[in-house]
Design a protein around this motif. Structure first.
Motif, PDB file in Angstrom:
ATOM      1  N   ASN A 121      -9.683  -2.006  -3.294  1.00  0.00           N
ATOM      2  CA  ASN A 121      -8.738  -1.645  -4.671  1.00  0.00           C
ATOM      3  C   ASN A 121      -7.245  -1.826  -4.083  1.00  0.00           C
ATOM      4  O   ASN A 121      -6.695  -2.292  -5.236  1.00  0.00           O
ATOM      5  CB  ASN A 121      -8.980  -0.510  -5.437  1.00  0.00           C
ATOM      6  CG  ASN A 121     -10.157  -0.258  -6.107  1.00  0.00           C
ATOM      7  OD1 ASN A 121     -10.765  -0.984  -7.023  1.00  0.00           O
ATOM      8  ND2 ASN A 121     -11.170   0.624  -5.391  1.00  0.00           N
ATOM      9  N   HIS A 122      -6.992  -1.568  -3.134  1.00  0.00           N
ATOM     10  CA  HIS A 122      -5.665  -1.541  -2.722  1.00  0.00           C
ATOM     11  C   HIS A 122      -5.609  -2.307  -1.425  1.00  0.00           C
ATOM     12  O   HIS A 122      -4.937  -1.523  -0.031  1.00  0.00           O
ATOM     13  CB  HIS A 122      -4.818  -0.128  -2.954  1.00  0.00           C
ATOM     14  CG  HIS A 122      -5.123   0.706  -4.002  1.00  0.00           C
ATOM     15  ND1 HIS A 122      -4.490   0.337  -5.004  1.00  0.00           N
ATOM     16  CD2 HIS A 122      -5.987   1.612  -4.306  1.00  0.00           C
ATOM     17  CE1 HIS A 122      -4.737   1.061  -6.261  1.00  0.00           C
ATOM     18  NE2 HIS A 122      -5.798   1.937  -5.626  1.00  0.00           N
ATOM     19  N   THR A 123      -5.931  -3.303  -1.260  1.00  0.00           N
ATOM     20  CA  THR A 123      -5.892  -4.054   0.166  1.00  0.00           C
ATOM     21  C   THR A 123      -4.547  -4.004   0.639  1.00  0.00           C
ATOM     22  O   THR A 123      -4.503  -3.800   1.654  1.00  0.00           O
ATOM     23  CB  THR A 123      -6.556  -5.513   0.075  1.00  0.00           C
ATOM     24  OG1 THR A 123      -7.951  -5.235  -0.560  1.00  0.00           O
ATOM     25  CG2 THR A 123      -6.769  -6.225   1.420  1.00  0.00           C
ATOM     26  N   GLN A 124      -3.611  -4.609   0.018  1.00  0.00           N
ATOM     27  CA  GLN A 124      -2.370  -4.757   0.494  1.00  0.00           C
ATOM     28  C   GLN A 124      -1.626  -3.461   0.919  1.00  0.00           C
ATOM     29  O   GLN A 124      -1.065  -3.490   1.803  1.00  0.00           O
ATOM     30  CB  GLN A 124      -1.203  -5.552  -0.689  1.00  0.00           C
ATOM     31  CG  GLN A 124      -1.791  -7.119  -0.766  1.00  0.00           C
ATOM     32  CD  GLN A 124      -0.830  -7.765  -1.951  1.00  0.00           C
ATOM     33  OE1 GLN A 124      -0.012  -7.119  -2.476  1.00  0.00           O
ATOM     34  NE2 GLN A 124      -1.016  -8.996  -2.007  1.00  0.00           N
ATOM     35  N   HIS A 125      -1.783  -2.405   0.048  1.00  0.00           N
ATOM     36  CA  HIS A 125      -1.242  -1.222   0.432  1.00  0.00           C
ATOM     37  C   HIS A 125      -1.971  -0.734   1.736  1.00  0.00           C
ATOM     38  O   HIS A 125      -1.386  -0.003   2.767  1.00  0.00           O
ATOM     39  CB  HIS A 125      -1.529  -0.109  -0.630  1.00  0.00           C
ATOM     40  CG  HIS A 125      -1.246   1.103  -0.532  1.00  0.00           C
ATOM     41  ND1 HIS A 125       0.061   1.530  -0.655  1.00  0.00           N
ATOM     42  CD2 HIS A 125      -1.755   2.311  -0.194  1.00  0.00           C
ATOM     43  CE1 HIS A 125       0.222   2.912  -0.208  1.00  0.00           C
ATOM     44  NE2 HIS A 125      -0.868   3.384   0.019  1.00  0.00           N
ATOM     45  N   MET A 126      -3.085  -0.947   1.892  1.00  0.00           N
ATOM     46  CA  MET A 126      -3.932  -0.474   3.090  1.00  0.00           C
ATOM     47  C   MET A 126      -3.327  -1.254   4.332  1.00  0.00           C
ATOM     48  O   MET A 126      -2.966  -0.738   5.315  1.00  0.00           O
ATOM     49  CB  MET A 126      -5.451  -0.725   3.178  1.00  0.00           C
ATOM     50  CG  MET A 126      -6.044   0.125   1.983  1.00  0.00           C
ATOM     51  SD  MET A 126      -5.828   2.081   2.360  1.00  0.00           S
ATOM     52  CE  MET A 126      -7.015   2.220   3.583  1.00  0.00           C
ATOM     53  N   LEU A 127      -3.164  -2.566   4.307  1.00  0.00           N
ATOM     54  CA  LEU A 127      -2.630  -3.410   5.359  1.00  0.00           C
ATOM     55  C   LEU A 127      -0.932  -3.157   5.629  1.00  0.00           C
ATOM     56  O   LEU A 127      -0.768  -2.968   6.944  1.00  0.00           O
ATOM     57  CB  LEU A 127      -2.474  -4.900   5.011  1.00  0.00           C
ATOM     58  CG  LEU A 127      -4.013  -5.666   4.885  1.00  0.00           C
ATOM     59  CD1 LEU A 127      -3.832  -6.734   4.221  1.00  0.00           C
ATOM     60  CD2 LEU A 127      -4.659  -5.714   6.291  1.00  0.00           C
ATOM     61  N   ALA A 128      -0.470  -2.416   4.721  1.00  0.00           N
ATOM     62  CA  ALA A 128       0.877  -2.046   4.785  1.00  0.00           C
ATOM     63  C   ALA A 128       0.914  -0.848   5.598  1.00  0.00           C
ATOM     64  O   ALA A 128       1.910  -0.648   6.395  1.00  0.00           O
ATOM     65  CB  ALA A 128       1.781  -1.964   3.485  1.00  0.00           C
ATOM     66  N   HIS A 129       0.002  -0.032   5.356  1.00  0.00           N
ATOM     67  CA  HIS A 129      -0.020   1.197   6.413  1.00  0.00           C
ATOM     68  C   HIS A 129      -0.222   1.027   7.826  1.00  0.00           C
ATOM     69  O   HIS A 129       0.015   1.842   8.505  1.00  0.00           O
ATOM     70  CB  HIS A 129      -1.324   2.061   5.835  1.00  0.00           C
ATOM     71  CG  HIS A 129      -0.734   3.263   4.768  1.00  0.00           C
ATOM     72  ND1 HIS A 129       0.086   4.245   5.011  1.00  0.00           N
ATOM     73  CD2 HIS A 129      -1.106   3.069   3.374  1.00  0.00           C
ATOM     74  CE1 HIS A 129       0.364   4.831   3.888  1.00  0.00           C
ATOM     75  NE2 HIS A 129      -0.451   4.286   2.869  1.00  0.00           N
ATOM     76  N   LEU A 130      -0.636  -0.189   8.255  1.00  0.00           N
ATOM     77  CA  LEU A 130      -0.704  -0.448   9.434  1.00  0.00           C
ATOM     78  C   LEU A 130       0.327  -0.887  10.204  1.00  0.00           C
ATOM     79  O   LEU A 130       0.540  -0.469  11.614  1.00  0.00           O
ATOM     80  CB  LEU A 130      -1.893  -1.592   9.473  1.00  0.00           C
ATOM     81  CG  LEU A 130      -3.139  -1.429   9.038  1.00  0.00           C
ATOM     82  CD1 LEU A 130      -4.070  -2.871   9.245  1.00  0.00           C
ATOM     83  CD2 LEU A 130      -4.116  -0.335   9.830  1.00  0.00           C
TER      84      LEU A 130
END
Length: 225
Positions: A121-130
């Motif tokens: 549901n929040h792919t971009q948000h998860m990638l930004a956390h990396l």
């Protein structure tokens, strides 16, 4: 003869090959419900204040993106762990939370559900956390590796933290208790005093570790919203 120091924590009691030690984890079903009280007892009033405080704190940690009713899950998780931790302080009762089988059963499904929900549901948000904000471009590949590893070991750290803290105090109590038969009367009184002090410390650890487990699970949940 005991071949391993930690074998004192192994489940041994059984009837028809059914281990009874794990049954202590289910006794809360018989003790905690108080729905048949006509007037709320002091226990109910105290527990209501505790759950109300936890609800307000978990709601703050989850933020505006938290789903309605999410705090109920984390309060239930805290209640389960703190009850099992306290049950383990009684003599001859198996401490379920001192084994990775139990703690991983709680931590791993929570972490996997967070990851599945976040990446779907929040792919971009998860990638930004990396990649933390302000990271130099040269260090970005290393930060992605470090953040990925730290994210992958979260269920393990949750499980090991709870199990290690619970087994450490119980192991110390067991070691001190085994020295009792060889002590004099004056030393025995000193040993009993030390055992009572350690038991009070273990009661505090039982509450603190339950709270830490629930708070970290809440923080991990808030990161995927």
């Amino acid at each position: 003869m005991m071949t391993n120091l930690f074998s004192v924590f192994d489940p041994t009691s059984s009837i028809i090959n059914a281990p009874l030690n794990w049954a202590a984890s289910a006794i809360s079903v018989l003790i905690l419900p108080c729905m048949f009280w006509m007037v709320p007892s002091r226990y109910q009033a105290c527990w209501y204040k505790i759950t109300k405080t936890l609800h307000n704190e978990f709601k703050t940690l989850l933020g505006e993106g938290g789903k309605s009713g999410s705090t109920l899950m984390f309060i239930s998780l805290f209640s389960l762990i703190v009850f099992i931790n306290f049950m383990g302080l009684f003599p001859y009762i198996f401490t379920s939370s001192s084994h990775l089988v139990f703690t991983l059963t709680l931590a791993l499904p929570l972490w996997m559900s967070y990851m599945a929900y976040g990446w779907v549901n929040h792919t971009q948000h998860m990638l930004a956390h990396l990649v933390p904000q302000g990271t130099p471009p040269l260090l970005m590949p290393f930060m992605v590796c470090i953040e990925t590893i730290s994210n992958m070991i979260r269920p393990g750290t949750l499980a090991v933290r709870l199990a290690a803290n619970m087994i450490a105090g119980h192991l110390l109590l067991t070691l001190l208790g085994n020295t009792g038969p060889s002590l004099t009367q004056s030393m025995m009184m000193l040993l009993i005093t030390a055992q009572i002090a350690l038991l009070m410390l273990e009661a505090a650890v039982a509450i603190i570790q339950s709270y830490v487990f629930a708070v970290l699970a809440t923080l991990y949940s808030s990161e995927v919203n």
